[in-house]
Design a protein around this motif. Structure first.
Motif, PDB file in Angstrom:
ATOM      1  N   LEU A 135       1.009  -1.119  -0.044  1.00 44.47           N
ATOM      2  CA  LEU A 135       0.065  -0.139   0.105  1.00 44.47           C
ATOM      3  C   LEU A 135       0.782   1.294   0.069  1.00 44.47           C
ATOM      4  N   GLY A 136       0.620   2.006  -1.004  1.00 49.36           N
ATOM      5  CA  GLY A 136       1.415   3.571  -1.179  1.00 49.36           C
ATOM      6  C   GLY A 136       0.490   4.565  -0.582  1.00 49.36           C
ATOM      7  N   LEU A 137       1.026   5.482   0.007  1.00 46.29           N
ATOM      8  CA  LEU A 137       0.260   6.493   0.757  1.00 46.29           C
ATOM      9  C   LEU A 137       0.334   7.819   0.199  1.00 46.29           C
ATOM     10  N   ALA A 138       0.640   7.913  -1.037  1.00 49.06           N
ATOM     11  CA  ALA A 138       0.821   8.923  -1.978  1.00 49.06           C
ATOM     12  C   ALA A 138      -0.659   9.843  -1.995  1.00 49.06           C
ATOM     13  N   ALA A 139      -1.587   9.063  -1.778  1.00 47.53           N
ATOM     14  CA  ALA A 139      -2.993  10.019  -1.845  1.00 47.53           C
ATOM     15  C   ALA A 139      -3.674   9.859  -0.605  1.00 47.53           C
ATOM     16  N   LEU A 140      -2.853   9.232   0.531  1.00 48.10           N
ATOM     17  CA  LEU A 140      -3.674   9.247   1.722  1.00 48.10           C
ATOM     18  C   LEU A 140      -2.841  10.286   2.892  1.00 48.10           C
ATOM     19  N   GLY A 141      -1.845  11.016   2.444  1.00 50.11           N
ATOM     20  CA  GLY A 141      -1.177  11.776   3.173  1.00 50.11           C
ATOM     21  C   GLY A 141      -1.132  13.148   2.902  1.00 50.11           C
ATOM     22  N   ARG A 142      -1.879  13.549   1.677  1.00 51.33           N
ATOM     23  CA  ARG A 142      -2.038  15.023   1.210  1.00 51.33           C
ATOM     24  C   ARG A 142      -3.446  14.977   0.341  1.00 51.33           C
ATOM     25  N   PRO A 143      -3.812  16.300   0.651  1.00 49.23           N
ATOM     26  CA  PRO A 143      -5.372  16.350  -0.019  1.00 49.23           C
ATOM     27  C   PRO A 143      -5.489  16.240  -1.483  1.00 49.23           C
ATOM     28  N   GLU A 144      -4.610  16.500  -2.333  1.00 52.01           N
ATOM     29  CA  GLU A 144      -4.698  16.565  -3.768  1.00 52.01           C
ATOM     30  C   GLU A 144      -3.548  15.549  -4.366  1.00 52.01           C
ATOM     31  N   TYR A 145      -3.948  14.627  -5.385  1.00 51.42           N
ATOM     32  CA  TYR A 145      -3.186  13.744  -6.093  1.00 51.42           C
ATOM     33  C   TYR A 145      -3.585  13.720  -7.356  1.00 51.42           C
ATOM     34  N   LEU A 146      -2.429  13.189  -8.344  1.00 53.34           N
ATOM     35  CA  LEU A 146      -2.789  13.120  -9.596  1.00 53.34           C
ATOM     36  C   LEU A 146      -3.697  11.980 -10.276  1.00 53.34           C
ATOM     37  N   THR A 147      -4.283  10.883  -9.362  1.00 46.66           N
ATOM     38  CA  THR A 147      -5.238   9.665  -9.710  1.00 46.66           C
ATOM     39  C   THR A 147      -6.201  10.422 -10.315  1.00 46.66           C
ATOM     40  N   LEU A 148      -6.945  10.074 -11.269  1.00 41.78           N
ATOM     41  CA  LEU A 148      -8.053  10.152 -11.884  1.00 41.78           C
ATOM     42  C   LEU A 148      -9.198   9.933 -10.847  1.00 41.78           C
ATOM     43  N   GLY A 149     -10.249  10.834 -10.659  1.00 41.84           N
ATOM     44  CA  GLY A 149     -11.283  10.683  -9.759  1.00 41.84           C
ATOM     45  C   GLY A 149     -10.808  10.627  -8.515  1.00 41.84           C
ATOM     46  N   HIS A 150      -9.800  11.208  -7.963  1.00 42.78           N
ATOM     47  CA  HIS A 150      -9.441  11.268  -6.611  1.00 42.78           C
ATOM     48  C   HIS A 150     -10.308  12.219  -5.715  1.00 42.78           C
ATOM     49  N   SER A 151     -10.730  13.383  -6.313  1.00 42.35           N
ATOM     50  CA  SER A 151     -11.420  14.527  -5.420  1.00 42.35           C
ATOM     51  C   SER A 151     -12.744  13.879  -5.163  1.00 42.35           C
ATOM     52  N   ASP A 152     -13.192  12.927  -6.221  1.00 45.52           N
ATOM     53  CA  ASP A 152     -14.628  12.459  -6.003  1.00 45.52           C
ATOM     54  C   ASP A 152     -14.663  11.173  -4.740  1.00 45.52           C
ATOM     55  N   ALA A 153     -13.183  10.765  -4.693  1.00 48.92           N
ATOM     56  CA  ALA A 153     -13.171   9.281  -3.641  1.00 48.92           C
ATOM     57  C   ALA A 153     -13.035   9.819  -2.276  1.00 48.92           C
ATOM     58  N   VAL A 154     -12.422  11.055  -2.091  1.00 51.73           N
ATOM     59  CA  VAL A 154     -11.754  11.412  -0.788  1.00 51.73           C
ATOM     60  C   VAL A 154     -12.746  12.600  -0.152  1.00 51.73           C
ATOM     61  N   ASN A 155     -13.730  12.548   0.487  1.00 48.52           N
ATOM     62  CA  ASN A 155     -14.361  13.551   1.030  1.00 48.52           C
ATOM     63  C   ASN A 155     -13.457  13.985   2.277  1.00 48.52           C
ATOM     64  N   GLY A 156     -13.704  15.477   2.495  1.00 49.79           N
ATOM     65  CA  GLY A 156     -12.820  16.049   3.843  1.00 49.79           C
ATOM     66  C   GLY A 156     -11.712  15.940   3.505  1.00 49.79           C
ATOM     67  N   ARG A 157     -10.827  15.900   2.410  1.00 50.17           N
ATOM     68  CA  ARG A 157      -9.546  15.607   2.395  1.00 50.17           C
ATOM     69  C   ARG A 157      -8.730  16.825   2.704  1.00 50.17           C
ATOM     70  N   PHE A 158      -9.283  17.977   2.652  1.00 46.80           N
ATOM     71  CA  PHE A 158      -8.240  19.203   3.232  1.00 46.80           C
ATOM     72  C   PHE A 158      -8.315  19.335   4.769  1.00 46.80           C
ATOM     73  N   ASP A 159      -9.023  18.455   5.423  1.00 45.28           N
ATOM     74  CA  ASP A 159      -8.836  18.442   7.017  1.00 45.28           C
ATOM     75  C   ASP A 159      -8.033  17.484   7.292  1.00 45.28           C
ATOM     76  N   PRO A 160      -6.713  17.723   7.759  1.00 41.92           N
ATOM     77  CA  PRO A 160      -5.592  16.986   8.337  1.00 41.92           C
ATOM     78  C   PRO A 160      -6.020  15.640   9.007  1.00 41.92           C
ATOM     79  N   SER A 161      -6.928  16.217  10.263  1.00 40.16           N
ATOM     80  CA  SER A 161      -7.336  15.166  11.355  1.00 40.16           C
ATOM     81  C   SER A 161      -8.455  14.110  10.375  1.00 40.16           C
ATOM     82  N   ALA A 162      -9.150  14.532   9.388  1.00 44.28           N
ATOM     83  CA  ALA A 162      -9.999  13.614   8.765  1.00 44.28           C
ATOM     84  C   ALA A 162      -9.291  12.967   7.982  1.00 44.28           C
ATOM     85  N   LEU A 163      -8.183  13.404   7.265  1.00 50.80           N
ATOM     86  CA  LEU A 163      -7.367  12.545   6.567  1.00 50.80           C
ATOM     87  C   LEU A 163      -6.479  11.511   7.186  1.00 50.80           C
ATOM     88  N   GLU A 164      -6.209  11.809   8.466  1.00 49.10           N
ATOM     89  CA  GLU A 164      -5.464  11.096   9.140  1.00 49.10           C
ATOM     90  C   GLU A 164      -6.418   9.765   9.557  1.00 49.10           C
TER      91      GLU A 164
END
Length: 303
Positions: free
Chosen positions: A6-35
């Motif tokens: 498991l790579g954490l490229a899309a789980l440690g920061r709110p934005e990434y290059l993966t297609l559809g990432h913004s639709d998959a991860v809600n609340g991603r700009f809140d570090p506590s929620a992302l953690e």
């Protein structure tokens, strides 16, 4: 057998290059929620037998999230292989729509800054520590002072390696084989960009630990109009699972990374371990020239 990591490229920061990432991860700009999300995906991965986790200094707070998860489960550390990378600094600071997300610098000063940060955030040394995204213009393979500092880290028991990006990945891997410091590599490999395969096979034969990243080409392989999607749909299996299974079938790969950003994605990815091997042998003829592939990747939008 090649393992799924498991790579954490899309789980440690709110934005990434993966297609559809913004639709998959809600609340991603809140570090506590992302953690919390990162911990949930790590828990799901652990429960499904995943034992290789990969982070980087540039993956936002990925090392810190992984470290806090490890502190909750200290008994699990001995069963895990943890890799991380240095050389990029995350500069977007969780700002929506940041123009610059990461800044690259392969220098003695950057290593001296980031190695202690990695130790602090992870709560200890990783098993693998890689120079992040080595390309032909990087000084990392010829800087003797830097290589000496990396040797000192290796003496503490951490494997030193490189990750690669760009159309000249194979050249970089072959050059690194002659340096004598490295024993671990992480490269992009997928049916659209298989050019590093022969060089990675050489690294594997030399005893290096070989990790495949971006096996789904940042989501391009699972798009509606991809040939791989047609193979998966006709077989009634997940497109992502087929893409990962093709990488898992490579005899030189030790680990293939899932880039799952949710528990549901992780569960879909793990299905790759059950894919009929005959599906991985389909003649898809998807390979692009490395130059075209990396140009297309450079055009992807951070979301």
């Amino acid at each position: 057998m090649t393992q799924l990591g498991l790579g954490l490229a899309a789980l440690g920061r709110p934005e990434y290059l993966t297609l559809g990432h913004s639709d998959a991860v809600n609340g991603r700009f809140d570090p506590s929620a992302l953690e919390q999300l990162c911990h949930a995906v790590l828990d799901a991965a652990w429960d499904r037998g995943v034992r290789h986790f990969d982070a980087a200094r540039s993956y936002g707070l990925a090392e810190r999230f992984l470290g806090s998860w490890l502190s909750r489960h200290p008994d699990r550390r001995e069963e895990l292989v943890i890799g991380s990378k240095w050389g990029y600094a995350y500069v977007a600071d969780f700002q929506r729509g940041a123009e610059v997300h990461e800044v690259k610098e392969h220098s003695v000063a950057r290593l001296a800054e980031q190695w202690p940060q990695t130790l602090h955030d992870l709560g200890g040394a990783p098993d693998h520590y890689l120079i992040h995204s080595v390309t032909p213009d990087s000084p990392a393979l010829s800087d003797t002072a830097l290589l000496d500092d990396l040797r000192a880290i290796a003496e503490g028991g951490t494997r030193i390696g490189i990750s690669t990006s760009g159309p000249h990945q194979a050249d970089v891997v072959r050059a690194a084989l002659d340096v004598g410091v490295f024993s671990s590599v992480q490269s992009t490999w997928n049916p659209l960009e298989p050019s590093a395969g022969p060089a990675l096979a050489l690294a594997h034969e030399a005893g290096w630990f070989v990790v495949v990243k971006e096996a789904m080409a940042n989501g391009r392989l699972v798009a509606e109009d991809s040939a791989l999607a047609g193979v998966a749909d006709s077989a009634g299996v997940g497109r992502d699972a087929v893409a990962l299974a093709i990488a898992l079938a490579q005899p030189w790969a030790d680990v293939v990374l899932s880039g799952a950003a949710t528990v549901a994605q992780l569960e879909q990815n793990v299905a790759a371990l059950t894919i009929d091997p005959r599906l991985t042998e389909a003649d898809l003829n998807l390979a692009e020239s490395p130059e075209i592939y990396w140009d297309n990747r450079s055009r992807l939008t951070w979301t």
